[in-house]
Design a protein around this motif. Structure first.
Motif, short mmCIF file in Angstrom:
data_model
loop_
_atom_site.label_atom_id
_atom_site.label_comp_id
_atom_site.label_asym_id
_atom_site.label_seq_id
_atom_site.Cartn_x
_atom_site.Cartn_y
_atom_site.Cartn_z
N ASP A 1 1.10 -1.10 -0.05
CA ASP A 1 -0.03 -0.14 0.10
C ASP A 1 1.03 1.28 0.12
O ASP A 1 1.47 1.71 1.02
N GLY B 1 2.31 2.75 2.99
CA GLY B 1 3.56 2.33 3.59
C GLY B 1 3.52 0.93 4.21
O GLY B 1 4.46 0.55 5.01
N LEU B 2 2.43 0.29 4.10
CA LEU B 2 2.20 -0.96 4.50
C LEU B 2 2.28 -2.24 3.42
O LEU B 2 2.12 -1.88 2.48
N VAL B 3 2.87 -3.26 4.00
CA VAL B 3 3.30 -4.11 3.42
C VAL B 3 2.74 -5.53 3.71
O VAL B 3 2.64 -6.19 4.77
#
Lengths: 283, 755
Positions: free
Chosen positions: B628, B632-634
């Motif tokens: 994302d 900044g999410l993985v």
């Protein structure tokens, strides 16, 4: 120290009156962690596990009011009728810890601890929930925004117990989103709950983990009311969602700590607001 | 604690024999070392410094000792033997006496009737500190900008590698500076021991969760001023180690309290104390410059590597050597100049953790390989294939790679693993980055693919003779094995009986408790126990088999060389004789002990030249991540891997190591970090030190490359460390591919991606 196990609410309130400095234990998902960290001295404990009155919830369909007992666990909010009544609460409940934690942790616990990172609190703010507290001599009903006084501070007196939460059902859309640096079982870095009230053509948005308390973004809500008709069912212009996000972001008051930075939190909470509005308006 | 296991299934080498301790662990009935009790037992607890750097002005234990139930309080002056301990340099005080050099350093210990009494006693000890400003910057320690914080100085080790032509250069030059955060081993079974004093007070027995019983015994004996034979160690049930149990933690403290009180002492750490009670992975900063030809062939590597060793030496010197000798990665390189520093600071001590210095080097060299690929217009796969090491190539230390080196095959077979299907138009909300937080919708997600390939040394290096001992007894068709190999979860209790069944044709194998009544097995680390203790068990079993064959040959008047094991029988390869091993050994006892030593290694000279490592293993990882980009999410979707395992002696066990190592490497890539501010640890709990959950763990598709290594006793290479090494840079590269961000630091934080 001793452990008191009241069987009824009245018994619990009485014990609270007579046992000095008693600690309340419900699900224990905050309290026992603090015990492990030696944050509590040796105090008497009043454990609420046998007080069935606190574990119930009821729906007054005529008045459109739902009352949720303080010891109702999150597991009961994730699915079923409560989840249908308050989808945002269900979404928040699903982000609380692990299944084991959700089976134990309670709404009353979130309110008792009153951490700005409490997962259910932004939803209670966005739904204008009222907190019902009682002592042996009085009962009070306090809007949640007045109940939460600061980080881990609330309006509860030493002899008072959180009994239940009253929430009016809302015709419209509601949602919740939470950012953490892990995909599950994580303390919120930033969270937001948005309620679109189709009857009053208004919105309410509340933010978690970006200020000393949960933050309602009144100005952003008012701005949105001026530029968007929630009942029109027209596609939302992306620029409105973006500006809403920016305005929400400006109303946040985050800090730097070991979980994240103020800069990231301010950014993230704006993104959440934008996306929630896009989700809500797409329904 | 009782790991002895009788297995009657025909689980020989190459089968996926099940762990004898698997069922009990899943059911919760396995006894970890923290579950051990003794009659008349006291509890021990440790007082630790709240300051990263301070002078101890005074310690007043008078109030603590008065508390009812408190039996004794010990401080530095009560240590009867050597006042310090350590794996390589003995530079760490049992208790700090004049100076505390890191937050959490032990200052005193108490023994009392209850953990709560212990807690009160610790609170009643008055320590007056003169607090100093901590030195937390390794560069200051290297440059001498700050005064020495320890009599041994602030530089734990410096090593240079100079190789080939220093003036060599190429048309393509890429450089970068990379940073690796401090990772914790985060084993689930916390530190625990029970120390039981002998009646005469002249010795003791200890049940402890450790990686190396004999090394613990040596250090305990030195600090207690006792001969080693007065101390007997038995392995308690160990819930993971990953390097964190290589150093002493509570062993000396518990022993000291037991001898002082004459009563059994139980000590166990909480999760919070565990963060302060063991060493961590070294944070590191690494600058690298690669020179290459236009077609991507590496010509020269320049590097400067700085490892923060924290307050005490632990294994920093060896970690540094692994770092500098692995900075070239699994790629040919004729010219190099590398400077490596391990510096002392007032941060928590760092030492062994799975990957041991190579994890840090690998993140740097793999990030560089992608830069090189970009600069040369090649794919990440092609640049790696072109430079891949082969058996016989020389490393920058001058050491030839004599191990089987199927690097090219690892890359090609990983590349052949199908990519996961594209995300569906309406994926399950939990499968998206952000997971249960429901932050993203399908359209916010960008997918990326990244690569990592690594080389890892096996066994101890630089002249260390880390031998392993095992004893095999065959009696009436039943084999009993004895060794001091720490079973920390790696599965040696499964493997050892498999070896015995294969070599001796038996069904029933009993594994005796691991303790110090037999010779050392060395440490359960450096991916070495299958090779070393496996070699020792194999050797002991083979000696017994020789004796058995001699006995059978004599009875039948034939040459023992004609005999062979066939399933559970002995057969005459030139005749018709077939006799069951159980019958042939009826009424007989054959017992042999064997020490396995690996081939000798050399020290590095001042130019970093020398055959310092024993052997090498290789692995390739390809990561697919969904990002994302706005938040900044993985979410790591898939890890494909082909690993050079030599020979899969227990494929299920190998897969377990691969999946576990990948989860640990993923942790370092995106979430696991001990956070410090001015020497203060900010997140010593699982609330804030985040480990991957089931929702974070990716699909793992693994291929085992089986090319038996002629140097390995069973053809098998160690498989424990490689899985966690190159997966971290592979995930970082996949995030780069998805976001276009530089990503020069792990763990990658959300803000590194989106701000």
């Amino acid at each position: 120290m001793s452990i008191h196990l009241p069987q009824t609410l009245n018994e619990a309130l009485h014990m609270l009156q007579v046992v000095p400095h008693a600690q309340i234990l419900a699900g224990g998902t905050d309290f026992m962690v603090e015990v492990n960290f030696n944050k509590h001295g040796v105090h008497d404990v009043i454990a609420l596990r046998h007080v069935d009155e606190l574990k119930k919830w009821s729906h007054d369909t005529v008045a459109g009011v739902v009352t949720i007992g303080a010891a109702v666990p999150y597991a009961d909010m994730e699915h079923g009728e409560l989840a249908q009544l308050f989808p945002a609460l269900a979404e928040a409940a699903r982000t609380v810890g692990s299944p084991q934690i959700r089976a134990a942790g309670t709404l009353g616990g979130n309110l008792g601890t009153c951490s700005p990172a409490g997962d259910a609190l932004p939803v209670l703010f966005a739904l204008n929930a009222v907190i019902n507290v009682a002592s042996t001599h009085a009962t009070r009903s306090i809007p949640v925004a007045d109940f939460m006084r600061g980080p881990k501070r609330n309006d509860l007196a030493q002899d008072e117990l959180i009994v239940s939460v009253t929430i009016k059902t809302v015709a419209g859309w509601q949602g919740y989103a939470k950012v953490g640096t892990r995909n599950a079982m994580v303390i919120s870095v930033a969270s937001a709950s948005l309620v679109l009230d189709h009857v009053n053509n208004s919105s309410r948005i509340a933010l978690g983990s970006v200020g000393p308390t949960i933050i309602r973004c009144i100005q952003a809500e008012q701005w949105l009311q001026g530029v968007y008709d929630f009942t029109s069912h027209q596609a939302l212009d992306d620029s409105i969602a973006t500006e809403f996000g920016q305005r929400v972001s400006q109303e946040s008051r985050p800090i730097d700590d070991h979980r994240s930075t103020a800069l990231y939190r301010r950014h993230a909470v704006g993104v959440l607001a934008k996306r929630l509005l896009q989700r809500g308006s797409a329904q | 604690m009782n790991l002895s296991a009788v297995r009657t299934r025909r689980d020989t080498l190459g089968t996926s024999a099940l762990r004898p301790d698997g069922g009990p662990k899943v059911q919760g009935s396995f006894a970890f070392s923290s579950d051990v009790w003794a009659d008349n037992m006291l509890w021990g607890a440790t007082l630790r410094s709240p300051h990263p750097y301070a002078r101890i002005v005074s310690i007043d234990i008078s109030e603590a000792i008065k508390i009812a139930g408190v039996e004794t309080v010990v401080i530095a002056e009560d240590v009867p033997g050597q006042l310090t301990y350590g794996l390589i340099d003995s530079d760490q005080p049992v208790f700090a006496s004049e100076v505390v050099r890191y937050m959490g350093e032990p200052v005193a210990a108490v023994a009392a009737d209850h953990p709560e009494t212990c807690r009160r006693a610790l609170a009643a000890i008055r320590v007056e500190y003169e607090v100093y400003e901590p030195h937390i910057n390794p560069e200051d320690s290297i440059s001498g900008a700050v005064p020495a914080i320890h009599p041994n100085g602030n530089l734990l080790r410096y090593q240079r590698i100079v190789c080939g032509d220093q003036n060599a250069t190429g048309p393509i030059v890429v450089e970068g500076e990379y940073e690796i955060g401090m990772q914790d081993q985060a084993f689930l079974g916390l530190e625990a021991a029970l120390a039981i004093p002998d009646r005469d007070g002249a010795g003791l027995e200890m049940i402890v969760a450790t990686q190396w019983l004999h090394e613990d015994r040596k250090q305990i004996a030195l600090c207690l001023g006792l001969p080693e034979d007065k101390i007997r160690l038995t392995l308690g049930g160990v819930g993971g180690a990953f390097g964190a149990r290589e150093d002493i933690s509570l062993q000396v403290h518990a022993s000291l309290l037991a001898l002082r009180t004459g009563r059994p002492i139980k000590m166990q750490y909480s999760r919070e104390e565990s963060f302060f009670g063991h060493v961590h992975r070294h944070p590191a900063k690494i600058w690298v410059r690669h020179h290459a030809s236009a077609d991507g062939m590496i010509i020269k590597i320049e590097a400067r590597m700085v490892f923060d060793g924290g307050a005490y030496a632990s294994t920093s010197a060896a970690v540094l050597i692994n770092g500098v000798t692995h900075i070239q990665g699994p790629y040919r390189c004729a010219n190099a100049i590398v400077d490596g520093f391990a510096a002392r600071t007032n941060n928590p001590p760092c030492g062994a953790m799975r990957g041991f210095g190579v994890v840090q080097a690998c993140f740097a060299h793999e990030s560089q390989m992608d830069k090189l690929a970009l600069a040369c217009g090649l794919s990440p796969v092609e640049i790696r294939l072109r430079n891949a090491i082969r058996t016989g190539d020389r490393l920058i230390t001058g050491q030839p790679v004599e191990s089987v080196a199927p690097v090219e095959r690892c890359i090609r077979e990983t590349d052949a693993i199908p990519l996961p299907p594209d995300m569906t138009p309406s994926p399950h909300e939990l499968s998206l980055p952000g997971g249960s937080g429901r932050t993203a919708d399908r359209r916010h997600i960008v997918r990326g693919v990244g690569w990592g390939v690594s080389i890892k040394n096996l066994m101890y290096s630089e002249t260390f003779d880390d031998f392993a001992t095992a004893r095999c007894r065959l009696q009436d068709g039943v084999v009993t094995l004895k060794f001091a190999t720490s079973e920390v979860g790696q599965g040696f209790v499964t493997l050892a009986p498999q070896i015995a069944r294969s070599v001796l044709g038996v069904d029933t194998v009993i594994v005796e408790p691991m303790d110090t009544t037999i010779g050392s097995a060395g440490s359960t680390s450096a991916s070495r126990q299958t090779w070393m203790s496996g070699g020792a068990v194999d050797g002991a079993c083979r000696l017994v088999r020789e004796r058995l064959f001699e006995h059978v040959a004599k009875e039948h008047n034939i040459d023992p060389l004609r005999l062979e094991i066939d399933d559970t029988d002995i057969i005459d390869t030139f005749g018709t004789l077939r006799i069951a091993v159980a019958n042939a050994s009826a009424g007989m006892v054959f017992e042999e002990t064997f020490e396995h030593h690996h081939r000798p290694t050399e020290d590095l000279d001042e130019n970093g030249q020398g055959n310092c490592h024993v052997a090498f293993a290789f692995v390739a990882h390809r990561a697919v991540v969904d990002v994302d980009t706005e938040l900044g999410l993985v979410k790591v979707v898939q890890i494909a891997t082909a690993q050079d395992v030599g020979r899969a002696l227990n494929p299920l066990s190998v897969l377990g190591q691969i999946e576990g190592g990948i989860a640990q490497g993923l942790g370092l890539a995106v979430m696991e970090e001990v956070l410090m501010v001015n020497g203060i640890v900010k997140n010593p709990s699982f609330t804030d030190y985040l480990l991957p959950t089931a929702l974070d763990a990716p699909e793992v598709v693994a291929v085992l490359i089986e090319e038996p290594d002629p140097q390995a006793p069973l053809g098998a290479k160690g498989v424990g460390e490689p899985p966690c090494i190159s997966v971290t840079p592979a995930i970082a590269a996949a995030i780069r591919a998805a976001t276009g961000r530089a990503i020069t630091r792990v763990p990658v934080r959300p803000s590194d991606i989106c701000l």
